[in-house]
Write an enzyme that holds these catalytic residues in place. Structure first.
Site, PDB file in Angstrom:
ATOM      1  N   HIS A   1      -3.161   7.604   1.853  1.00 12.46           N
ATOM      2  CA  HIS A   1      -3.552   6.288   1.336  1.00 12.46           C
ATOM      3  C   HIS A   1      -4.946   5.973   1.877  1.00 12.46           C
ATOM      4  CE1 HIS A   1      -3.924   2.137   0.518  1.00 12.46           C
ATOM      5  NE2 HIS A   1      -3.675   1.734   1.742  1.00 12.46           N
TER       6      HIS A   1
ATOM      7  N   ASN B   1     -10.003   0.143  -0.655  1.00 12.69           N
ATOM      8  CA  ASN B   1      -8.542   0.240  -0.570  1.00 12.69           C
ATOM      9  C   ASN B   1      -7.958  -0.336  -1.864  1.00 12.69           C
ATOM     10  OD1 ASN B   1      -5.821  -0.057  -0.055  1.00 12.69           O
ATOM     11  ND2 ASN B   1      -6.085  -0.947   1.991  1.00 12.69           N
TER      12      ASN B   1
ATOM     13  N   CYS C   1       0.814  -1.223   0.000  1.00 18.32           N
ATOM     14  CA  CYS C   1       0.000   0.000   0.000  1.00 18.32           C
ATOM     15  C   CYS C   1       0.847   1.272   0.000  1.00 18.32           C
ATOM     16  CB  CYS C   1      -0.945   0.005   1.201  1.00 18.32           C
ATOM     17  SG  CYS C   1      -2.137  -1.330   1.146  1.00 18.32           S
TER      18      CYS C   1
HETATM   19  N1  ACO Z   1     -18.653  -8.181   8.409  1.00 16.03           N
HETATM   20  C1  ACO Z   1     -19.177  -8.472   9.609  1.00 16.03           C
HETATM   21  N2  ACO Z   1     -18.437  -8.858  10.662  1.00 16.03           N
HETATM   22  C2  ACO Z   1     -17.111  -8.953  10.475  1.00 16.03           C
HETATM   23  C3  ACO Z   1     -16.495  -8.669   9.246  1.00 16.03           C
HETATM   24  C4  ACO Z   1     -17.336  -8.281   8.189  1.00 16.03           C
HETATM   25  N3  ACO Z   1     -16.849  -7.966   6.958  1.00 16.03           N
HETATM   26  N4  ACO Z   1     -15.165  -8.862   9.370  1.00 16.03           N
HETATM   27  C5  ACO Z   1     -14.958  -9.244  10.628  1.00 16.03           C
HETATM   28  N5  ACO Z   1     -16.113  -9.297  11.302  1.00 16.03           N
HETATM   29  C6  ACO Z   1     -16.351  -9.671  12.675  1.00 16.03           C
HETATM   30  C7  ACO Z   1     -15.251 -10.557  13.231  1.00 16.03           C
HETATM   31  O1  ACO Z   1     -15.462 -11.915  12.885  1.00 16.03           O
HETATM   32  C8  ACO Z   1     -15.407 -10.325  14.718  1.00 16.03           C
HETATM   33  O2  ACO Z   1     -16.481 -11.079  15.166  1.00 16.03           O
HETATM   34  P1  ACO Z   1     -16.405 -11.812  16.605  1.00 16.03           P
HETATM   35  O3  ACO Z   1     -16.276 -10.689  17.600  1.00 16.03           O
HETATM   36  O4  ACO Z   1     -17.692 -12.536  16.663  1.00 16.03           O
HETATM   37  O5  ACO Z   1     -15.186 -12.671  16.538  1.00 16.03           O
HETATM   38  C9  ACO Z   1     -15.821  -8.858  14.792  1.00 16.03           C
HETATM   39  O6  ACO Z   1     -16.335  -8.507  13.492  1.00 16.03           O
HETATM   40  C10 ACO Z   1     -14.682  -7.941  15.128  1.00 16.03           C
HETATM   41  O7  ACO Z   1     -13.571  -8.289  14.293  1.00 16.03           O
HETATM   42  P2  ACO Z   1     -12.269  -7.459  14.280  1.00 16.03           P
HETATM   43  O8  ACO Z   1     -11.353  -7.958  13.206  1.00 16.03           O
HETATM   44  O9  ACO Z   1     -11.716  -7.341  15.630  1.00 16.03           O
HETATM   45  O10 ACO Z   1     -12.889  -6.058  13.827  1.00 16.03           O
HETATM   46  P3  ACO Z   1     -12.253  -4.646  13.854  1.00 16.03           P
HETATM   47  O11 ACO Z   1     -13.090  -3.723  14.637  1.00 16.03           O
HETATM   48  O12 ACO Z   1     -10.792  -4.680  14.161  1.00 16.03           O
HETATM   49  O13 ACO Z   1     -12.427  -4.211  12.336  1.00 16.03           O
HETATM   50  C11 ACO Z   1     -11.052  -4.059  10.375  1.00 16.03           C
HETATM   51  C12 ACO Z   1     -11.802  -4.976  11.320  1.00 16.03           C
HETATM   52  C13 ACO Z   1     -12.043  -3.156   9.693  1.00 16.03           C
HETATM   53  C14 ACO Z   1     -10.318  -4.908   9.349  1.00 16.03           C
HETATM   54  C15 ACO Z   1     -10.064  -3.224  11.221  1.00 16.03           C
HETATM   55  O14 ACO Z   1      -9.285  -4.044  12.020  1.00 16.03           O
HETATM   56  C16 ACO Z   1      -9.184  -2.404  10.373  1.00 16.03           C
HETATM   57  O15 ACO Z   1      -9.606  -1.464   9.748  1.00 16.03           O
HETATM   58  N6  ACO Z   1      -7.878  -2.720  10.354  1.00 16.03           N
HETATM   59  C17 ACO Z   1      -6.959  -2.036   9.527  1.00 16.03           C
HETATM   60  C18 ACO Z   1      -6.713  -2.904   8.405  1.00 16.03           C
HETATM   61  C19 ACO Z   1      -6.630  -2.205   7.102  1.00 16.03           C
HETATM   62  O16 ACO Z   1      -7.132  -1.132   6.857  1.00 16.03           O
HETATM   63  N7  ACO Z   1      -5.959  -2.869   6.242  1.00 16.03           N
HETATM   64  C20 ACO Z   1      -5.799  -2.421   4.931  1.00 16.03           C
HETATM   65  C21 ACO Z   1      -4.518  -2.864   4.430  1.00 16.03           C
HETATM   66  S1  ACO Z   1      -3.225  -2.106   5.293  1.00 16.03           S
HETATM   67  C22 ACO Z   1      -3.257  -0.593   4.833  1.00 16.03           C
HETATM   68  O17 ACO Z   1      -3.601  -0.313   3.731  1.00 16.03           O
HETATM   69  C23 ACO Z   1      -2.850   0.397   5.810  1.00 16.03           C
END
Ligand code: ACO
Length: 325
Positions: free
Chosen positions: A252, A282, A115
Protein backbone atom coordinates in the site's frame (compact mmCIF):
# COMPACT_ATOMS: atom_id res chain seq x y z
CA UNK A 1 -3.82 -33.24 -4.90
CA UNK A 2 -5.24 -30.33 -6.88
CA UNK A 3 -6.40 -26.98 -5.49
CA UNK A 4 -8.76 -24.28 -6.70
CA UNK A 5 -6.85 -21.00 -6.85
CA UNK A 6 -7.94 -17.45 -7.69
CA UNK A 7 -5.72 -16.63 -10.65
CA UNK A 8 -5.21 -13.06 -11.87
CA UNK A 9 -6.30 -12.82 -15.52
CA UNK A 10 -5.57 -9.11 -15.88
CA UNK A 11 -5.36 -5.74 -14.20
CA UNK A 12 -6.06 -2.12 -15.06
CA UNK A 13 -6.24 1.32 -13.54
CA UNK A 14 -7.43 4.86 -13.98
CA UNK A 15 -6.18 8.22 -12.74
CA UNK A 16 -8.12 11.48 -13.07
CA UNK A 17 -6.58 13.96 -15.48
CA UNK A 18 -5.91 16.75 -12.99
CA UNK A 19 -2.49 16.57 -11.33
CA UNK A 20 -1.94 18.52 -8.13
CA UNK A 21 1.75 19.12 -7.42
CA UNK A 22 3.34 19.86 -4.06
CA UNK A 23 4.21 23.33 -5.34
CA UNK A 24 0.54 24.03 -6.11
CA UNK A 25 -0.46 22.75 -2.65
CA UNK A 26 2.07 25.10 -1.07
CA UNK A 27 0.05 28.02 -2.45
CA UNK A 28 -3.01 26.80 -0.49
CA UNK A 29 -1.56 25.70 2.89
CA UNK A 30 1.64 26.42 4.81
CA UNK A 31 3.81 23.62 3.44
CA UNK A 32 6.61 23.05 0.95
CA UNK A 33 7.66 20.54 -1.69
CA UNK A 34 10.76 19.82 0.38
CA UNK A 35 8.79 19.01 3.57
CA UNK A 36 6.32 16.74 1.77
CA UNK A 37 8.98 14.86 -0.23
CA UNK A 38 11.24 14.40 2.78
CA UNK A 39 8.49 13.12 5.12
CA UNK A 40 6.41 11.11 2.64
CA UNK A 41 8.10 10.73 -0.77
CA UNK A 42 5.00 12.25 -2.41
CA UNK A 43 5.58 14.71 -5.28
CA UNK A 44 2.12 14.89 -6.83
CA UNK A 45 -1.36 13.34 -6.71
CA UNK A 46 -4.35 13.16 -9.09
CA UNK A 47 -7.65 14.85 -8.22
CA UNK A 48 -11.05 13.85 -9.63
CA UNK A 49 -13.02 16.43 -11.61
CA UNK A 50 -16.15 17.81 -9.93
CA UNK A 51 -18.47 15.60 -11.98
CA UNK A 52 -16.22 12.53 -11.65
CA UNK A 53 -17.34 10.10 -8.93
CA UNK A 54 -15.72 7.03 -7.40
CA UNK A 55 -17.92 4.82 -9.62
CA UNK A 56 -16.65 6.59 -12.77
CA UNK A 57 -13.04 5.96 -11.77
CA UNK A 58 -13.90 2.35 -10.91
CA UNK A 59 -15.63 1.71 -14.26
CA UNK A 60 -12.61 3.03 -16.18
CA UNK A 61 -10.28 0.78 -14.15
CA UNK A 62 -12.60 -2.23 -14.51
CA UNK A 63 -12.81 -1.80 -18.29
CA UNK A 64 -9.02 -1.58 -18.48
CA UNK A 65 -8.67 -4.77 -16.40
CA UNK A 66 -11.23 -6.63 -18.55
CA UNK A 67 -9.42 -5.53 -21.74
CA UNK A 68 -6.07 -6.62 -20.27
CA UNK A 69 -7.57 -9.99 -19.31
CA UNK A 70 -9.11 -10.29 -22.78
CA UNK A 71 -12.51 -11.28 -21.39
CA UNK A 72 -16.05 -9.98 -21.72
CA UNK A 73 -17.73 -8.18 -18.80
CA UNK A 74 -20.63 -10.64 -19.11
CA UNK A 75 -18.47 -13.45 -17.76
CA UNK A 76 -18.02 -11.64 -14.40
CA UNK A 77 -20.27 -13.00 -11.65
CA UNK A 78 -18.79 -11.20 -8.62
CA UNK A 79 -17.74 -7.59 -8.04
CA UNK A 80 -16.11 -6.60 -4.77
CA UNK A 81 -15.35 -2.90 -4.63
CA UNK A 82 -13.18 -1.56 -1.82
CA UNK A 83 -13.81 2.09 -1.03
CA UNK A 84 -14.21 4.52 1.85
CA UNK A 85 -15.53 7.20 -0.49
CA UNK A 86 -18.68 5.70 -2.08
CA UNK A 87 -20.80 7.77 -4.46
CA UNK A 88 -23.66 7.58 -1.94
CA UNK A 89 -24.23 6.09 1.51
CA UNK A 90 -26.22 3.47 -0.40
CA UNK A 91 -26.63 1.69 -2.76
CA UNK A 92 -23.14 0.25 -2.90
CA UNK A 93 -20.91 1.86 -5.52
CA UNK A 94 -20.30 -1.70 -6.73
CA UNK A 95 -23.84 -1.95 -8.13
CA UNK A 96 -23.35 1.32 -10.03
CA UNK A 97 -20.19 -0.21 -11.50
CA UNK A 98 -22.05 -3.46 -12.25
CA UNK A 99 -24.76 -1.57 -14.10
CA UNK A 100 -22.18 0.64 -15.85
CA UNK A 101 -20.51 -2.51 -17.17
CA UNK A 102 -23.89 -3.89 -18.33
CA UNK A 103 -23.74 -6.89 -15.99
CA UNK A 104 -27.11 -8.20 -14.75
CA UNK A 105 -26.12 -11.42 -12.98
CA UNK A 106 -24.08 -12.46 -9.98
CA UNK A 107 -23.41 -10.25 -6.97
CA UNK A 108 -21.79 -6.85 -6.40
CA UNK A 109 -21.02 -5.23 -3.07
CA UNK A 110 -18.73 -2.69 -1.41
CA UNK A 111 -16.19 -3.47 1.25
CA UNK A 112 -14.87 -0.94 3.75
CA UNK A 113 -11.46 -1.42 5.33
CA UNK A 114 -10.00 1.99 4.44
CA UNK A 115 -6.43 1.70 3.12
CA UNK A 116 -6.48 -2.09 3.64
CA UNK A 117 -9.62 -2.32 1.52
CA UNK A 118 -8.05 -3.88 -1.56
CA UNK A 119 -6.27 -6.58 0.46
CA UNK A 120 -9.51 -7.35 2.34
CA UNK A 121 -11.44 -7.39 -0.98
CA UNK A 122 -8.93 -9.77 -2.61
CA UNK A 123 -9.14 -12.13 0.38
CA UNK A 124 -12.95 -11.99 0.30
CA UNK A 125 -13.20 -12.70 -3.42
CA UNK A 126 -10.59 -15.46 -3.09
CA UNK A 127 -12.67 -17.23 -0.45
CA UNK A 128 -15.82 -17.05 -2.61
CA UNK A 129 -13.95 -18.35 -5.68
CA UNK A 130 -12.23 -21.20 -3.84
CA UNK A 131 -15.56 -22.19 -2.26
CA UNK A 132 -17.06 -22.48 -5.75
CA UNK A 133 -19.69 -19.77 -5.15
CA UNK A 134 -18.52 -17.66 -8.11
CA UNK A 135 -16.25 -18.21 -11.10
CA UNK A 136 -14.88 -14.83 -12.17
CA UNK A 137 -14.48 -11.78 -9.96
CA UNK A 138 -13.64 -8.14 -10.49
CA UNK A 139 -11.85 -6.81 -7.43
CA UNK A 140 -11.65 -3.04 -7.48
CA UNK A 141 -10.13 -0.37 -5.25
CA UNK A 142 -11.52 3.09 -6.05
CA UNK A 143 -11.36 6.33 -4.10
CA UNK A 144 -12.04 10.04 -4.27
CA UNK A 145 -10.31 10.97 -1.01
CA UNK A 146 -10.10 14.59 -2.21
CA UNK A 147 -13.80 14.83 -1.22
CA UNK A 148 -13.18 13.99 2.46
CA UNK A 149 -10.02 16.04 3.00
CA UNK A 150 -9.94 19.17 5.10
CA UNK A 151 -8.01 21.31 2.63
CA UNK A 152 -7.00 23.67 5.46
CA UNK A 153 -5.25 20.88 7.43
CA UNK A 154 -1.68 20.62 6.13
CA UNK A 155 -1.10 17.51 8.24
CA UNK A 156 -3.48 15.45 6.10
CA UNK A 157 -4.36 17.20 2.84
CA UNK A 158 -0.86 16.75 1.40
CA UNK A 159 -0.98 12.96 1.74
CA UNK A 160 -3.91 11.70 -0.33
CA UNK A 161 -5.03 11.45 -3.94
CA UNK A 162 -7.78 9.98 -6.15
CA UNK A 163 -7.68 6.96 -8.45
CA UNK A 164 -8.85 3.42 -9.10
CA UNK A 165 -7.39 0.03 -9.94
CA UNK A 166 -8.87 -3.39 -10.62
CA UNK A 167 -7.93 -7.01 -11.14
CA UNK A 168 -9.88 -9.86 -12.71
CA UNK A 169 -9.68 -13.15 -10.80
CA UNK A 170 -10.75 -16.55 -12.10
CA UNK A 171 -11.21 -19.78 -10.14
CA UNK A 172 -8.82 -22.29 -11.73
CA UNK A 173 -7.77 -25.81 -10.88
CA UNK A 174 -4.05 -25.80 -10.07
CA UNK A 175 -1.70 -28.67 -9.11
CA UNK A 176 -1.89 -27.72 -5.39
CA UNK A 177 1.82 -26.89 -5.15
CA UNK A 178 3.81 -23.82 -4.05
CA UNK A 179 4.45 -23.21 -7.77
CA UNK A 180 0.67 -22.78 -8.38
CA UNK A 181 -0.51 -19.61 -10.05
CA UNK A 182 -3.02 -17.49 -8.15
CA UNK A 183 -3.55 -16.39 -4.57
CA UNK A 184 -1.52 -18.65 -2.26
CA UNK A 185 -2.32 -17.20 1.16
CA UNK A 186 -4.13 -14.21 2.71
CA UNK A 187 -3.93 -12.80 6.24
CA UNK A 188 -6.29 -10.13 7.61
CA UNK A 189 -6.29 -8.34 10.96
CA UNK A 190 -8.14 -5.51 12.72
CA UNK A 191 -7.84 -3.82 16.09
CA UNK A 192 -10.64 -1.34 16.82
CA UNK A 193 -8.89 0.04 19.88
CA UNK A 194 -7.01 2.25 17.40
CA UNK A 195 -10.13 3.49 15.58
CA UNK A 196 -9.75 7.12 16.71
CA UNK A 197 -6.19 7.49 15.38
CA UNK A 198 -7.36 7.67 11.76
CA UNK A 199 -11.02 8.35 11.11
CA UNK A 200 -13.60 10.57 9.42
CA UNK A 201 -15.45 12.92 11.80
CA UNK A 202 -18.87 12.40 10.29
CA UNK A 203 -21.27 9.77 9.02
CA UNK A 204 -24.93 9.02 8.37
CA UNK A 205 -25.70 7.60 11.80
CA UNK A 206 -23.63 9.90 14.00
CA UNK A 207 -23.72 13.36 12.42
CA UNK A 208 -25.77 13.00 9.22
CA UNK A 209 -22.81 14.55 7.42
CA UNK A 210 -19.96 13.09 5.38
CA UNK A 211 -17.19 14.51 7.57
CA UNK A 212 -13.48 15.05 7.07
CA UNK A 213 -10.47 12.79 7.50
CA UNK A 214 -8.64 13.20 10.83
CA UNK A 215 -5.38 11.54 11.70
CA UNK A 216 -2.77 11.31 14.42
CA UNK A 217 0.06 10.92 11.92
CA UNK A 218 2.78 9.99 14.40
CA UNK A 219 0.59 7.33 16.04
CA UNK A 220 -0.20 5.78 12.66
CA UNK A 221 3.48 5.80 11.74
CA UNK A 222 4.43 4.24 15.09
CA UNK A 223 2.19 1.20 14.57
CA UNK A 224 2.47 0.81 10.80
CA UNK A 225 5.80 -0.96 10.35
CA UNK A 226 5.22 -3.51 13.13
CA UNK A 227 1.73 -4.39 11.92
CA UNK A 228 2.81 -4.66 8.29
CA UNK A 229 5.81 -6.84 9.02
CA UNK A 230 3.81 -9.14 11.38
CA UNK A 231 1.27 -9.98 8.74
CA UNK A 232 3.94 -10.53 6.09
CA UNK A 233 5.77 -12.95 8.37
CA UNK A 234 2.40 -14.77 8.67
CA UNK A 235 2.32 -15.02 4.85
CA UNK A 236 5.90 -16.34 4.72
CA UNK A 237 5.19 -18.92 7.44
CA UNK A 238 1.93 -20.11 5.87
CA UNK A 239 3.49 -20.56 2.44
CA UNK A 240 6.98 -21.74 3.40
CA UNK A 241 8.52 -18.81 1.54
CA UNK A 242 10.94 -16.05 2.55
CA UNK A 243 11.89 -12.57 1.40
CA UNK A 244 14.40 -14.11 -1.04
CA UNK A 245 11.58 -15.90 -2.93
CA UNK A 246 9.63 -12.69 -3.58
CA UNK A 247 9.94 -11.23 -7.07
CA UNK A 248 7.95 -8.05 -6.36
CA UNK A 249 6.79 -6.35 -3.18
CA UNK A 250 3.76 -4.18 -3.95
CA UNK A 251 2.83 -2.42 -0.70
CA UNK A 252 0.00 0.00 0.00
CA UNK A 253 1.43 3.36 -1.04
CA UNK A 254 0.95 5.55 2.04
CA UNK A 255 4.37 6.88 2.71
CA UNK A 256 7.82 6.06 1.32
CA UNK A 257 9.36 6.02 4.79
CA UNK A 258 6.88 3.35 6.00
CA UNK A 259 7.49 1.27 2.85
CA UNK A 260 11.30 1.56 3.10
CA UNK A 261 11.30 0.69 6.80
CA UNK A 262 9.03 -2.35 6.26
CA UNK A 263 11.10 -3.67 3.34
CA UNK A 264 14.31 -3.12 5.31
CA UNK A 265 12.99 -4.96 8.39
CA UNK A 266 11.90 -7.91 6.21
CA UNK A 267 15.17 -7.97 4.21
CA UNK A 268 13.33 -7.35 0.95
CA UNK A 269 15.79 -5.87 -1.55
CA UNK A 270 14.95 -2.25 -2.49
CA UNK A 271 14.97 -3.10 -6.22
CA UNK A 272 12.05 -5.50 -5.66
CA UNK A 273 9.82 -2.77 -4.21
CA UNK A 274 7.21 -1.20 -6.51
CA UNK A 275 6.85 2.48 -5.59
CA UNK A 276 4.20 4.82 -6.98
CA UNK A 277 3.53 7.00 -3.94
CA UNK A 278 5.67 9.75 -5.50
CA UNK A 279 3.24 10.09 -8.44
CA UNK A 280 -0.09 8.97 -6.95
CA UNK A 281 0.05 10.00 -3.28
CA UNK A 282 -1.95 7.77 -0.93
CA UNK A 283 -5.02 6.61 -2.88
CA UNK A 284 -6.16 4.35 -0.01
CA UNK A 285 -7.88 1.19 -1.34
CA UNK A 286 -6.83 2.05 -4.91
CA UNK A 287 -3.09 2.25 -4.27
CA UNK A 288 -2.15 -1.44 -4.62
CA UNK A 289 -4.02 -2.16 -7.89
CA UNK A 290 -2.70 1.15 -9.26
CA UNK A 291 0.87 0.10 -8.41
CA UNK A 292 0.30 -3.40 -9.81
CA UNK A 293 -0.93 -1.90 -13.09
CA UNK A 294 2.15 0.31 -13.38
CA UNK A 295 4.54 -2.60 -12.79
CA UNK A 296 2.66 -4.87 -15.22
CA UNK A 297 2.50 -2.18 -17.91
CA UNK A 298 6.22 -1.41 -17.69
CA UNK A 299 7.09 -5.11 -17.93
CA UNK A 300 8.42 -5.65 -14.40
CA UNK A 301 5.68 -8.05 -13.24
CA UNK A 302 5.50 -11.13 -15.46
CA UNK A 303 3.58 -14.38 -15.44
CA UNK A 304 4.95 -16.74 -12.80
CA UNK A 305 6.36 -13.98 -10.56
CA UNK A 306 5.76 -14.27 -6.81
CA UNK A 307 4.09 -11.06 -5.60
CA UNK A 308 3.68 -9.88 -2.03
CA UNK A 309 0.96 -7.31 -1.26
CA UNK A 310 0.36 -5.61 2.08
CA UNK A 311 -1.68 -2.77 3.48
CA UNK A 312 -2.42 -1.04 6.76
CA UNK A 313 -5.02 1.62 7.42
CA UNK A 314 -7.82 3.10 9.51
CA UNK A 315 -9.41 0.86 12.11
CA UNK A 316 -6.64 -0.15 12.39
CA UNK A 317 -6.93 -2.80 9.72
CA UNK A 318 -3.99 -4.57 8.10
CA UNK A 319 -3.32 -7.57 5.91
CA UNK A 320 -1.17 -9.36 3.36
CA UNK A 321 -1.72 -11.37 0.19
CA UNK A 322 0.86 -13.64 -1.44
CA UNK A 323 0.13 -14.59 -5.03
CA UNK A 324 1.80 -15.97 -8.11
CA UNK A 325 1.05 -13.84 -11.20
N1 ACO B 1 4.02 20.92 5.80
C1 ACO B 1 4.86 21.50 6.67
N2 ACO B 1 4.85 21.23 7.99
C2 ACO B 1 3.96 20.32 8.42
C3 ACO B 1 3.05 19.68 7.57
C4 ACO B 1 3.11 20.03 6.21
N3 ACO B 1 2.29 19.45 5.28
N4 ACO B 1 2.29 18.84 8.29
C5 ACO B 1 2.70 18.95 9.55
N5 ACO B 1 3.71 19.83 9.64
C6 ACO B 1 4.44 20.26 10.81
C7 ACO B 1 3.65 20.06 12.09
O1 ACO B 1 2.76 21.15 12.32
C8 ACO B 1 4.76 20.02 13.12
O2 ACO B 1 5.17 21.32 13.37
P1 ACO B 1 5.56 21.77 14.87
O3 ACO B 1 6.74 20.91 15.23
O4 ACO B 1 5.88 23.20 14.71
O5 ACO B 1 4.35 21.46 15.69
C9 ACO B 1 5.89 19.32 12.37
O6 ACO B 1 5.60 19.45 10.97
C10 ACO B 1 6.00 17.86 12.71
O7 ACO B 1 4.69 17.29 12.64
P2 ACO B 1 4.46 15.77 12.80
O8 ACO B 1 3.02 15.44 12.53
O9 ACO B 1 5.03 15.29 14.06
O10 ACO B 1 5.35 15.26 11.58
P3 ACO B 1 5.84 13.84 11.24
O11 ACO B 1 7.31 13.82 11.13
O12 ACO B 1 5.21 12.79 12.10
O13 ACO B 1 5.28 13.66 9.76
C11 ACO B 1 3.45 12.55 8.69
C12 ACO B 1 3.89 13.73 9.54
C13 ACO B 1 4.11 12.66 7.34
C14 ACO B 1 1.94 12.60 8.54
C15 ACO B 1 3.90 11.26 9.41
O14 ACO B 1 3.47 11.26 10.72
C16 ACO B 1 3.39 10.06 8.73
O15 ACO B 1 3.80 9.73 7.65
N6 ACO B 1 2.48 9.32 9.39
C17 ACO B 1 1.89 8.18 8.80
C18 ACO B 1 0.57 8.60 8.38
C19 ACO B 1 0.16 8.06 7.06
O16 ACO B 1 0.91 7.69 6.20
N7 ACO B 1 -1.11 8.02 6.94
C20 ACO B 1 -1.72 7.60 5.76
C21 ACO B 1 -2.98 6.96 6.07
S1 ACO B 1 -2.73 5.50 6.96
C22 ACO B 1 -2.10 4.49 5.92
O17 ACO B 1 -2.41 4.55 4.78
C23 ACO B 1 -1.16 3.52 6.44
Amino acid sequence: MTAIRSVVLGCGSYLPQKVLTNAELATRVDTSDEWIVQRTGIRQRHIAAEDEFTSHLAIHAANAALAHAGIDAQSIDLIVLATSTPDNTFPATAVTVQSGLGIVRGAAFDLQAVCSGFVFALATADNFLRAGAFKRALVIGAETFSRILDWTDRGTCVLFGDGAGAVVLEAQKQPGKPSDRGILTTHLRSDGRHRSKLYVDGGPSSTQTVGYLRMEGREVFKHAVGMITDVIVDAFNASGTSADDIDWFVPHQANKRIIDASAHKLHIAPEKVVLTVDRHGNTSAASIPLALSVAVADGRIKRGDLILLEAMGGGFTWGSVLLRW
